[in-house]
Design a protein around this motif. Structure first.
Motif, PDB file in Angstrom:
ATOM      1  N   THR A   1       0.853  -1.187   0.000  1.00  0.00           N
ATOM      2  CA  THR A   1       0.000   0.000   0.000  1.00  0.00           C
ATOM      3  C   THR A   1       0.893   1.242   0.000  1.00  0.00           C
ATOM      4  O   THR A   1       1.898   1.301   0.731  1.00  0.00           O
ATOM      5  N   GLY A   2       0.533   2.214  -0.816  1.00  0.00           N
ATOM      6  CA  GLY A   2       1.331   3.434  -0.873  1.00  0.00           C
ATOM      7  C   GLY A   2       0.951   4.316  -2.033  1.00  0.00           C
ATOM      8  O   GLY A   2      -0.196   4.317  -2.480  1.00  0.00           O
ATOM      9  N   VAL A   3       1.942   5.070  -2.513  1.00  0.00           N
ATOM     10  CA  VAL A   3       1.740   6.004  -3.622  1.00  0.00           C
ATOM     11  C   VAL A   3       2.681   5.623  -4.759  1.00  0.00           C
ATOM     12  O   VAL A   3       3.867   5.333  -4.516  1.00  0.00           O
ATOM     13  N   ILE A   4       2.171   5.626  -5.985  1.00  0.00           N
ATOM     14  CA  ILE A   4       3.023   5.367  -7.145  1.00  0.00           C
ATOM     15  C   ILE A   4       3.893   6.597  -7.360  1.00  0.00           C
ATOM     16  O   ILE A   4       3.403   7.691  -7.647  1.00  0.00           O
ATOM     17  N   THR A   5       5.204   6.436  -7.195  1.00  0.00           N
ATOM     18  CA  THR A   5       6.116   7.579  -7.311  1.00  0.00           C
ATOM     19  C   THR A   5       6.809   7.644  -8.664  1.00  0.00           C
ATOM     20  O   THR A   5       7.363   8.680  -9.023  1.00  0.00           O
ATOM     21  N   SER A   6       6.789   6.535  -9.405  1.00  0.00           N
ATOM     22  CA  SER A   6       7.339   6.562 -10.768  1.00  0.00           C
ATOM     23  C   SER A   6       6.674   5.475 -11.588  1.00  0.00           C
ATOM     24  O   SER A   6       6.239   4.449 -11.061  1.00  0.00           O
ATOM     25  N   LEU A   7       6.609   5.723 -12.902  1.00  0.00           N
ATOM     26  CA  LEU A   7       6.002   4.779 -13.841  1.00  0.00           C
ATOM     27  C   LEU A   7       6.832   4.820 -15.112  1.00  0.00           C
ATOM     28  O   LEU A   7       6.967   5.876 -15.739  1.00  0.00           O
ATOM     29  N   ALA A   8       7.425   3.674 -15.488  1.00  0.00           N
ATOM     30  CA  ALA A   8       8.417   3.670 -16.566  1.00  0.00           C
ATOM     31  C   ALA A   8       7.916   3.082 -17.880  1.00  0.00           C
ATOM     32  O   ALA A   8       8.683   2.983 -18.838  1.00  0.00           O
ATOM     33  N   VAL A   9       6.653   2.682 -17.958  1.00  0.00           N
ATOM     34  CA  VAL A   9       6.133   2.043 -19.178  1.00  0.00           C
ATOM     35  C   VAL A   9       4.781   2.629 -19.546  1.00  0.00           C
ATOM     36  O   VAL A   9       4.149   3.334 -18.757  1.00  0.00           O
ATOM     37  N   SER A  10       4.359   2.315 -20.757  1.00  0.00           N
ATOM     38  CA  SER A  10       3.042   2.753 -21.242  1.00  0.00           C
ATOM     39  C   SER A  10       2.447   1.661 -22.126  1.00  0.00           C
ATOM     40  O   SER A  10       3.136   0.708 -22.522  1.00  0.00           O
ATOM     41  N   ALA A  11       1.163   1.799 -22.452  1.00  0.00           N
ATOM     42  CA  ALA A  11       0.448   0.794 -23.258  1.00  0.00           C
ATOM     43  C   ALA A  11       1.131   0.619 -24.619  1.00  0.00           C
ATOM     44  O   ALA A  11       1.592   1.591 -25.233  1.00  0.00           O
ATOM     45  N   GLY A  12       1.202  -0.635 -25.071  1.00  0.00           N
ATOM     46  CA  GLY A  12       1.795  -0.936 -26.362  1.00  0.00           C
ATOM     47  C   GLY A  12       3.259  -1.305 -26.295  1.00  0.00           C
ATOM     48  O   GLY A  12       3.810  -1.878 -27.239  1.00  0.00           O
ATOM     49  N   GLU A  13       3.942  -0.991 -25.201  1.00  0.00           N
ATOM     50  CA  GLU A  13       5.356  -1.335 -25.056  1.00  0.00           C
ATOM     51  C   GLU A  13       5.502  -2.794 -24.629  1.00  0.00           C
ATOM     52  O   GLU A  13       4.570  -3.410 -24.100  1.00  0.00           O
ATOM     53  N   ARG A  14       6.669  -3.334 -24.866  1.00  0.00           N
ATOM     54  CA  ARG A  14       6.969  -4.688 -24.432  1.00  0.00           C
ATOM     55  C   ARG A  14       7.965  -4.636 -23.272  1.00  0.00           C
ATOM     56  O   ARG A  14       8.825  -3.759 -23.229  1.00  0.00           O
ATOM     57  N   VAL A  15       7.832  -5.557 -22.338  1.00  0.00           N
ATOM     58  CA  VAL A  15       8.674  -5.556 -21.150  1.00  0.00           C
ATOM     59  C   VAL A  15       9.602  -6.766 -21.156  1.00  0.00           C
ATOM     60  O   VAL A  15       9.351  -7.753 -21.844  1.00  0.00           O
ATOM     61  N   THR A  16      10.665  -6.679 -20.413  1.00  0.00           N
ATOM     62  CA  THR A  16      11.597  -7.794 -20.245  1.00  0.00           C
ATOM     63  C   THR A  16      11.505  -8.299 -18.816  1.00  0.00           C
ATOM     64  O   THR A  16      11.074  -7.574 -17.899  1.00  0.00           O
ATOM     65  N   ASN A  17      11.920  -9.506 -18.612  1.00  0.00           N
ATOM     66  CA  ASN A  17      11.868 -10.104 -17.282  1.00  0.00           C
ATOM     67  C   ASN A  17      12.814  -9.350 -16.330  1.00  0.00           C
ATOM     68  O   ASN A  17      13.981  -9.156 -16.617  1.00  0.00           O
ATOM     69  N   GLY A  18      12.287  -8.900 -15.190  1.00  0.00           N
ATOM     70  CA  GLY A  18      13.079  -8.169 -14.213  1.00  0.00           C
ATOM     71  C   GLY A  18      13.124  -6.669 -14.431  1.00  0.00           C
ATOM     72  O   GLY A  18      13.724  -5.934 -13.641  1.00  0.00           O
TER      73      GLY A  18
END
Length: 315
Positions: A104-121
């Protein structure tokens, strides 16, 4: 004749100049050393160990992806938004398990957006709980054995100089850090009511390691040592408050902090003990009215101040 006049004039000039370089007589006045004393007090003597640190969040997590090359379908949170543990933050186009908040808390950063692909880790976001704060202080290796979990702590925060915050010892590091031959250990302190505090503020912690009620105590410099004997000098008084003499009393000491030492035997509450004199000052005044101050003397011959008492820290 003229030659003798010139010689005579030169002698007068040299004599006058020489006279000007002779220092003016000084009148010296010695300012008496200040007589200092203290009363034997009875009360609670606290032994504290101090350390400094900064305010931190108890909960602060990097949120990482567990999938490789998955395409993000939707980002369900935004920076600054409050979330609860288990809330969905990111979903994937192929229906894979969503990324959820670990706390529980506040989202202080967000590094991705819709349509992008992510890597493990890959770090995709960060969550911080600002409602639960702590500070981590470094404690000397000579004191760390006296630190225990749940010990009460008083905290001074530079941003709020007129307030005292409280907390408790939450964790003690099992490994120390060595610097210049001295090892220190990290001690984590959870702050009770951190409502006004912000992450990054400077903090000074005083950890209460020992406390004794109804203790008799005097200032540290009231106790002298001579040939392994500890003693105080009692100011004996007669009617009207006039000092009639000084009485040397052998004492036994107990707890001590940086200001006071407990006297377990040898004195009673209310007695007046003599403290070392301050340095004397000699004020010299020349004929021009200029003052010159010289410091001489010091502690006198009463003995050396004994600071090798049990206990460390600041009251």
């Amino acid at each position: 004749m003229k030659k003798w006049i010139v010689i005579a004039g030169s002698v007068l000039v040299v004599g006058f100049v020489g006279y000007q370089w002779i220092p003016s007589p000084l009148s010296t006045q010695t300012v008496s050393a200040q007589v200092r004393s203290a009363v034997v007090q009875k009360g609670t003597l606290n032994i504290n160990i101090s350390g400094s640190g900064t305010v931190q969040a108890v909960t602060s997590y990097d949120i990482k992806s567990k999938f490789a090359n998955n395409e993000i379908d939707e980002v369900l949170a935004a920076v600054g938004e409050s979330v609860k543990e288990g809330d969905e933050l990111i979903t994937f186009s192929d229906g894979s398990d969503p990324v959820t908040s670990p706390a529980t808390g506040v989202i202080t950063s967000l590094a991705v957006s819709a349509g992008e692909r992510v890597t493990n880790g890959q770090v995709v976001a960060h969550v911080t709980n600002y409602n639960k704060l702590q500070t981590v202080v470094q404690i000397d290796e000579l004191d760390i054995a006296k630190i225990k979990k749940k010990q009460p702590v008083e905290l001074s925060i530079n941003a709020f100089p007129d307030q005292v915050f409280t907390g408790k010892v939450a964790a003690i590091s099992d490994e120390g850090t060595s610097s210049n031959g001295v090892s220190t250990f990290a001690v984590t302190i959870h702050i009770d009511k951190p409502d006004q505090l912000k992450v990054g503020m400077s903090a000074e912690a005083r950890i209460l390691t020992e406390s004794k009620k109804d203790a008799l105590y005097v200032p540290l410099d009231a106790v002298y040592t001579s040939k392994q004997e500890k003693y105080v000098v009692i100011n004996s008084k007669i009617a009207g408050g006039t000092v009639s003499g000084n009485e040397k009393k052998t004492v036994q000491t107990g707890l001590a902090n940086e200001d006071y030492v407990e006297i377990t035997k040898g004195v009673t509450a209310g007695e007046t003990v003599k403290l070392p004199q301050l340095a004397k000052a000699s004020v010299s005044t020349n004929s021009s009215g200029n003052n010159q101050v010289s410091i001489f003397g010091g502690m006198g011959n009463a003995g050396r101040i004994n600071r090798n008492f049990s206990g460390r820290g600041v009251n």
